[in-house]
Design a protein around this motif. Structure first.
Motif, PDB file in Angstrom:
ATOM      1  N   PHE A   1       0.839  -1.207   0.000  1.00 25.93           N
ATOM      2  CA  PHE A   1       0.000   0.000   0.000  1.00 25.93           C
ATOM      3  C   PHE A   1       0.866   1.247   0.000  1.00 25.93           C
ATOM      4  O   PHE A   1       0.584   2.210  -0.719  1.00 25.93           O
ATOM      5  N   PHE A   2       1.922   1.244   0.795  1.00 23.65           N
ATOM      6  CA  PHE A   2       2.818   2.398   0.885  1.00 23.65           C
ATOM      7  C   PHE A   2       3.475   2.681  -0.469  1.00 23.65           C
ATOM      8  O   PHE A   2       3.490   3.823  -0.944  1.00 23.65           O
ATOM      9  N   ILE A   3       4.013   1.639  -1.103  1.00 21.28           N
ATOM     10  CA  ILE A   3       4.658   1.804  -2.410  1.00 21.28           C
ATOM     11  C   ILE A   3       3.625   2.201  -3.470  1.00 21.28           C
ATOM     12  O   ILE A   3       3.866   3.073  -4.301  1.00 21.28           O
ATOM     13  N   GLY A   4       2.477   1.537  -3.418  1.00 16.53           N
ATOM     14  CA  GLY A   4       1.411   1.843  -4.368  1.00 16.53           C
ATOM     15  C   GLY A   4       0.936   3.277  -4.247  1.00 16.53           C
ATOM     16  O   GLY A   4       0.649   3.945  -5.251  1.00 16.53           O
ATOM     17  N   MET A   5       0.864   3.785  -3.020  1.00 15.39           N
ATOM     18  CA  MET A   5       0.423   5.164  -2.809  1.00 15.39           C
ATOM     19  C   MET A   5       1.446   6.164  -3.331  1.00 15.39           C
ATOM     20  O   MET A   5       1.080   7.205  -3.895  1.00 15.39           O
TER      21      MET A   5
END
Length: 205
Positions: A188-192
């Motif tokens: 989620f962090f990388i995707g965001m």
């Protein structure tokens, strides 16, 4: 004004179409990940990491979808799609699990503009996949013999022992849930970051 505001929070046909398209894409990613891991990885890696790897690779799609729709019901519909897929694969009991997960995540997301809030959306996404991993163990923890018998010849005796070791024991289940949570959060962090740098900046949502 309040009535208009409440109306704007409801899913419309356009939103349902968007959620359907993205969820089909998410399911395709899940199936591909599961097939690749099953073929290439050891049983230990498969059982420990496959949910986490799915969560990691599905995160960018989920982030775009949830920010594009940004309305209550997004998590529930996502869970519904997943439950229907699992039913099609012969695990009808998992549909109920996913519906419960969908409700829990919707409760987490209560409030205004929750789906556009990085922290809140990320927490709910992590909870979603952690509960997904935990839910997979329900038959082995509560209906072990009946579930193993229902598998028939689809698993060898050795395969059943490995399955029980990883999803039928609390210690391994906690490890699987922990790995799934970490992978979901990192994904989620990388995707965001990708979403903010490329998708949002390009005004695609």
């Amino acid at each position: 004004m309040k009535i208009q505001n409440e109306e704007s929070k409801k899913l419309r046909l356009k939103d349902i179409v968007t959620l359907s398209i993205f969820n089909v894409a998410i399911l395709i990613v899940m199936v591909i990940v599961k097939i690749v891991i099953t073929i290439t990885a050891t049983p230990a890696f498969n059982y420990l990491f496959y949910v986490g790897v799915m969560a990691f690779f599905c995160a960018p799609l989920y982030i775009v979808m949830s920010n594009k729709t940004a309305k209550r019901g997004t998590f529930f519909i996502t869970a519904l799609f997943c439950g229907i897929m699992m039913t099609a694969f012969g695990s009808a009991w998992f549909l109920l699990v996913m519906l419960v997960i969908g409700v829990i995540c919707e409760i987490i997301m209560l409030g205004n503009d929750s789906y556009t809030q990085f922290l809140k959306n990320g927490i709910a996404y992590t909870v979603y996949w952690t509960l997904y991993a935990a839910g997979s163990s329900i038959p082995l923890l509560f209906f072990k013999e009946r579930y193993l018998n229902s598998l028939g010849d689809s698993y060898t005796e050795e395969g059943k022992k490995i399955l029980v070791r990883y999803y039928g024991s609390v210690d391994m289940l906690m490890l699987i849930c922990g790995i799934s949570a970490v992978c979901a959060a990192v994904g989620f962090f990388i995707g965001m970051k990708f979403f903010k740098k490329h998708i949002k900046k390009a005004n695609l949502v």
